[in-house]
Design a protein around this motif. Sequence first.
Motif, mmCIF file in Angstrom:
data_model
loop_
_atom_site.group_PDB
_atom_site.id
_atom_site.type_symbol
_atom_site.label_atom_id
_atom_site.label_comp_id
_atom_site.label_asym_id
_atom_site.label_seq_id
_atom_site.Cartn_x
_atom_site.Cartn_y
_atom_site.Cartn_z
ATOM 1 N N THR A 125 -3.128 -59.419 -82.120
ATOM 2 C CA THR A 125 -2.190 -58.295 -82.040
ATOM 3 C C THR A 125 -0.920 -58.666 -81.285
ATOM 4 O OG1 THR A 125 -4.034 -56.723 -82.051
ATOM 5 C CG2 THR A 125 -1.890 -55.900 -81.322
ATOM 6 N N LEU A 130 -4.589 -53.891 -78.337
ATOM 7 C CA LEU A 130 -3.625 -54.771 -77.667
ATOM 8 C C LEU A 130 -4.302 -55.980 -77.016
ATOM 9 C CD1 LEU A 130 -1.198 -52.172 -76.039
ATOM 10 C CD2 LEU A 130 -0.636 -53.831 -77.825
ATOM 11 N N LYS A 131 -5.588 -55.874 -76.754
ATOM 12 C CA LYS A 131 -6.329 -56.980 -76.143
ATOM 13 C C LYS A 131 -6.783 -58.029 -77.170
ATOM 14 C CE LYS A 131 -8.112 -54.117 -72.335
ATOM 15 N NZ LYS A 131 -9.330 -53.566 -71.694
ATOM 16 N N LYS A 132 -6.664 -57.679 -78.444
ATOM 17 C CA LYS A 132 -7.074 -58.612 -79.489
ATOM 18 C C LYS A 132 -6.109 -59.791 -79.543
ATOM 19 C CE LYS A 132 -10.439 -55.950 -81.072
ATOM 20 N NZ LYS A 132 -11.864 -56.344 -81.025
ATOM 21 N N ASP A 133 -6.616 -60.970 -79.823
ATOM 22 C CA ASP A 133 -5.768 -62.162 -79.849
ATOM 23 C C ASP A 133 -4.810 -62.190 -81.028
ATOM 24 O OD1 ASP A 133 -7.633 -62.518 -81.805
ATOM 25 O OD2 ASP A 133 -8.209 -64.562 -81.220
ATOM 26 N N ALA A 146 -5.243 -49.370 -76.636
ATOM 27 C CA ALA A 146 -5.425 -50.319 -75.533
ATOM 28 C C ALA A 146 -6.371 -51.448 -75.930
ATOM 29 C CB ALA A 146 -5.959 -49.587 -74.310
ATOM 30 N N SER A 147 -7.433 -51.106 -76.665
ATOM 31 C CA SER A 147 -8.384 -52.139 -77.090
ATOM 32 C C SER A 147 -7.762 -53.067 -78.138
ATOM 33 C CB SER A 147 -9.652 -51.492 -77.657
ATOM 34 O OG SER A 147 -9.377 -50.791 -78.861
#
Length: 292
Positions: free
Chosen positions: A80, A75-78, A72-73
Amino acid sequence: MSSSFERHQKRRLKSSYFSVIVSIALVLFMIGVLGMVVLKSKQIANHFKEKVAITLFLKDNVSRAQSKKLEASLLKKDYTKSVVFLSKEQAAKIYSEDIGEDFLEFLGSNPLKNSIDVYLKSDHVAPLKMLDIKTELSENAYVSEVVYDEPLIQLLTQNIQKISFWILIVASFFGLVAILLINSSIRLSVYSKRFTIKTMQMVGATKRFIRRPFIWKSIRLGIFGAVVASAGLAALFYYTAQYFPELQLLSNKEELAIVFAGVFLIGILITWFSTYFATQRFLNLKTDQLYY
């Protein structure tokens, strides 16, 4: 006799206009195809880039709940695009299928680790950017190792740069050829009217007055040629999309609009400039020079 001569002249005129339209249409068709290739080259390059993944091998004590939290963390990366979890059981099954035998029978236990494949957005698939991402991910408490195919990234980046460069060179070359071909067709069309131009000039018509009907006639021919070229491009794109749907030729309306608008604009501009300079040349010639 004069009626027969007039009919002959009309047939010659129509044949001349037809050949000019066909020449313009063929050239604009080629330009349209090259334009779409240039626009799609970036999409194709991005398609291959986004197949590249960074693999995170997780520590043995990381639970499934913790790995989901990590996913989940990520997927929040710009950088990814997507993440895929692969358990060590699934990895063992895939590896066994690759080598053609169950290696767990020899080892007695599974030495593989749970992993997460992080697929990156195309803008971040570059050697330096991926190295920074690897360094960042390696600092995560759940991760034991971060790996990706560095030689592949280097090779992919170099090949994309080379292909993009040569596409630009080829497009520029054919663009120049297209301009010269259309210019030649227009010049030949104006050449057949050189005596008419000089006669109008001798009776006192201004250069602007003489040029105007020739320019408008050529622009109309350019528009007709662009319509024919656009019809050919539409048919080509439609049938190509049926066989290669992954190219998404018809889904991107903006790219289609750019290609078709470009075809019409180029058809109008080239015919305008070619006619202007062709008529200007004959306007500046002396009467005895028209025979050479």
